[in-house]
Write a protein that holds these residues in place. Sequence first.
Motif, PDB file in Angstrom:
ATOM      1  N   SER A  75     -49.161  13.529 -21.201  1.00  0.00           N
ATOM      2  CA  SER A  75     -49.285  12.613 -22.335  1.00  0.00           C
ATOM      3  C   SER A  75     -49.833  13.293 -23.584  1.00  0.00           C
ATOM      4  O   SER A  75     -49.946  12.651 -24.632  1.00  0.00           O
ATOM      5  CB  SER A  75     -50.152  11.409 -21.960  1.00  0.00           C
ATOM      6  N   LEU A  76     -50.161  14.583 -23.513  1.00  0.00           N
ATOM      7  CA  LEU A  76     -50.459  15.333 -24.728  1.00  0.00           C
ATOM      8  C   LEU A  76     -49.183  15.547 -25.548  1.00  0.00           C
ATOM      9  O   LEU A  76     -49.253  15.819 -26.754  1.00  0.00           O
ATOM     10  CB  LEU A  76     -51.086  16.692 -24.395  1.00  0.00           C
ATOM     11  N   PHE A  77     -48.020  15.450 -24.896  1.00  0.00           N
ATOM     12  CA  PHE A  77     -46.741  15.601 -25.579  1.00  0.00           C
ATOM     13  C   PHE A  77     -46.346  14.249 -26.184  1.00  0.00           C
ATOM     14  O   PHE A  77     -46.337  13.233 -25.495  1.00  0.00           O
ATOM     15  CB  PHE A  77     -45.659  16.067 -24.610  1.00  0.00           C
ATOM     16  N   ALA A  78     -45.997  14.264 -27.454  1.00  0.00           N
ATOM     17  CA  ALA A  78     -45.625  13.037 -28.155  1.00  0.00           C
ATOM     18  C   ALA A  78     -44.333  12.464 -27.571  1.00  0.00           C
ATOM     19  O   ALA A  78     -43.514  13.194 -27.002  1.00  0.00           O
ATOM     20  CB  ALA A  78     -45.448  13.316 -29.640  1.00  0.00           C
ATOM     21  N   LEU A 103     -44.289   9.573 -15.932  1.00  0.00           N
ATOM     22  CA  LEU A 103     -45.105  10.413 -16.810  1.00  0.00           C
ATOM     23  C   LEU A 103     -46.561  10.274 -16.397  1.00  0.00           C
ATOM     24  O   LEU A 103     -47.106   9.157 -16.400  1.00  0.00           O
ATOM     25  CB  LEU A 103     -44.935   9.997 -18.268  1.00  0.00           C
ATOM     26  N   GLU A 104     -47.187  11.386 -16.005  1.00  0.00           N
ATOM     27  CA  GLU A 104     -48.621  11.365 -15.739  1.00  0.00           C
ATOM     28  C   GLU A 104     -49.373  11.308 -17.060  1.00  0.00           C
ATOM     29  O   GLU A 104     -48.977  11.960 -18.034  1.00  0.00           O
ATOM     30  CB  GLU A 104     -49.046  12.617 -14.966  1.00  0.00           C
ATOM     31  N   THR A 105     -50.467  10.562 -17.073  1.00  0.00           N
ATOM     32  CA  THR A 105     -51.234  10.443 -18.299  1.00  0.00           C
ATOM     33  C   THR A 105     -52.724  10.357 -17.998  1.00  0.00           C
ATOM     34  O   THR A 105     -53.135   9.862 -16.952  1.00  0.00           O
ATOM     35  CB  THR A 105     -50.793   9.211 -19.110  1.00  0.00           C
ATOM     36  N   ASN A 106     -53.503  10.870 -18.903  1.00  0.00           N
ATOM     37  CA  ASN A 106     -54.953  10.769 -18.845  1.00  0.00           C
ATOM     38  C   ASN A 106     -55.364   9.673 -19.823  1.00  0.00           C
ATOM     39  O   ASN A 106     -54.972   9.715 -20.992  1.00  0.00           O
ATOM     40  CB  ASN A 106     -55.577  12.116 -19.243  1.00  0.00           C
ATOM     41  N   PRO A 107     -56.140   8.680 -19.374  1.00  0.00           N
ATOM     42  CA  PRO A 107     -56.511   7.593 -20.286  1.00  0.00           C
ATOM     43  C   PRO A 107     -57.199   8.063 -21.566  1.00  0.00           C
ATOM     44  O   PRO A 107     -57.182   7.356 -22.568  1.00  0.00           O
ATOM     45  CB  PRO A 107     -57.477   6.753 -19.436  1.00  0.00           C
ATOM     46  N   GLY A 108     -57.768   9.270 -21.540  1.00  0.00           N
ATOM     47  CA  GLY A 108     -58.465   9.766 -22.721  1.00  0.00           C
ATOM     48  C   GLY A 108     -57.585  10.500 -23.702  1.00  0.00           C
ATOM     49  O   GLY A 108     -58.065  10.972 -24.741  1.00  0.00           O
ATOM     50  N   THR A 109     -56.282  10.613 -23.417  1.00  0.00           N
ATOM     51  CA  THR A 109     -55.412  11.387 -24.303  1.00  0.00           C
ATOM     52  C   THR A 109     -54.268  10.581 -24.890  1.00  0.00           C
ATOM     53  O   THR A 109     -53.467  11.121 -25.663  1.00  0.00           O
ATOM     54  CB  THR A 109     -54.801  12.593 -23.556  1.00  0.00           C
ATOM     55  N   GLY A 129     -54.304   9.030 -14.324  1.00  0.00           N
ATOM     56  CA  GLY A 129     -55.318   9.771 -13.586  1.00  0.00           C
ATOM     57  C   GLY A 129     -56.697   9.213 -13.879  1.00  0.00           C
ATOM     58  O   GLY A 129     -57.439   9.764 -14.692  1.00  0.00           O
ATOM     59  N   ILE A 130     -57.036   8.128 -13.204  1.00  0.00           N
ATOM     60  CA  ILE A 130     -58.307   7.452 -13.489  1.00  0.00           C
ATOM     61  C   ILE A 130     -59.438   8.031 -12.642  1.00  0.00           C
ATOM     62  O   ILE A 130     -60.516   8.337 -13.145  1.00  0.00           O
ATOM     63  CB  ILE A 130     -58.163   5.936 -13.267  1.00  0.00           C
ATOM     64  N   GLN A 131     -59.238   8.153 -11.344  1.00  0.00           N
ATOM     65  CA  GLN A 131     -60.156   8.747 -10.361  1.00  0.00           C
ATOM     66  C   GLN A 131     -61.336   7.853 -10.014  1.00  0.00           C
ATOM     67  O   GLN A 131     -61.704   7.742  -8.864  1.00  0.00           O
ATOM     68  CB  GLN A 131     -60.646  10.131 -10.799  1.00  0.00           C
TER      69      GLN A 131
END
Length: 387
Positions: A75-78, A103-109, A129-131
């Motif tokens: 999710s760093l990729f637009a 698409l994998e994503t990090n909630p902070g990104t 990816g909450i964990q």
Amino acid sequence: MSWVAPPLALYVHMPWCVKKCPYCDFNSHGLRGEPPYATYVDTLLADLDADRVDFGAALENRPIVSVFFGGGTPSLFAPDLIARFLDGARARLVFADACEVTLETNPGTVEHGRFDGYLAAGVNRISFGIQSFDDAKLKRLGRIHSASEAEAAVKSAQDAGFDNINLDLMYALPEQTLPGALNDVDRAVALRPTHISHYQLTLEPNTVFAAHPPPLPDDDAAWAMQEACEAKLADAGYTQYEISAYAQAGRRCQHNLNYWRFGDYLGIGAGAHGKVTDTARNEVSRRWKTRHPNAYLEAAGGPARIGGHAAVAAGELPFEYMLNALRLIDGVPAEDFSARTGLPQARIAAGLVAGRDKGWLENDPHILRTTPLGQRFLNDVIASFLD
């Protein structure tokens, strides 16, 4: 049953993340300046072109059943860059009508408002990816998001129109208690995702946690967490279909199912691994790409992009097949072993007898499936199929 080429998927590795987590052993690289995102997407397509040439006829008439953007933090990729890749991939390969695109994503990104862009690009499944939903645990794990940010991100994706969402959760975290693990599951279920991946934190080699181990719950405590969380997930309508995967009806992850059923997949991107069956050559081969993003970019789709390529020896195929198939709670049809490996079932007969004698495998000639006891001792079960 004759040997046939299995379904074909596409894995795309995006290697950058904001910060490397101390438990992570994936091929991920913390940001140092702005990565060349657009150039990387062009290099992915060049990599795909070269693999199509290399594998040739082995890929003909085989539609892509799923695409998975993993990382790192994709999710760093637009969204426009994800669209550029997917459009390019569709121009090169046939996509199945119901192709699952995760698409994998990090909630902070992920910025609010980006999810509709990913949906428009062709992504139809989001994996967060909450964990954990415990802020103290998230900080200990090196995560860059808070529990409230995670909840807001999931709701934002749902508001954008995503109706197929996975949440990654870990248990047996540093100093975690059973109530803490159950609370994480409660918070996840409250968001009503379609899929939950729930797996134990383990200390992997070459990680910060391996070098400086945190205080983790002991084996008995971890097992108690697993059992209690499994029961809570079941009560909430999530059926366990793999050792660490739970889904609502009709929402199992097709990409991961393909892995576990010993399907094929092209691996595109820095450090990506792939597996391709060539029935004309009686061969299952594995290929992996050079790991470092800079070296991968410099290869620009040339031969140097390949970190290694090897045919899987016939003696290794039974172990490799069982390593995947026996993770599935429902198992697989026994005849699939020959269909996916080209080997006679006699090659696994001794391991099946040993596993059934110990109560680890179901005593059914038509199915390869572990018993509940076998699930607890899965590594031992699989080891019995080593050459």
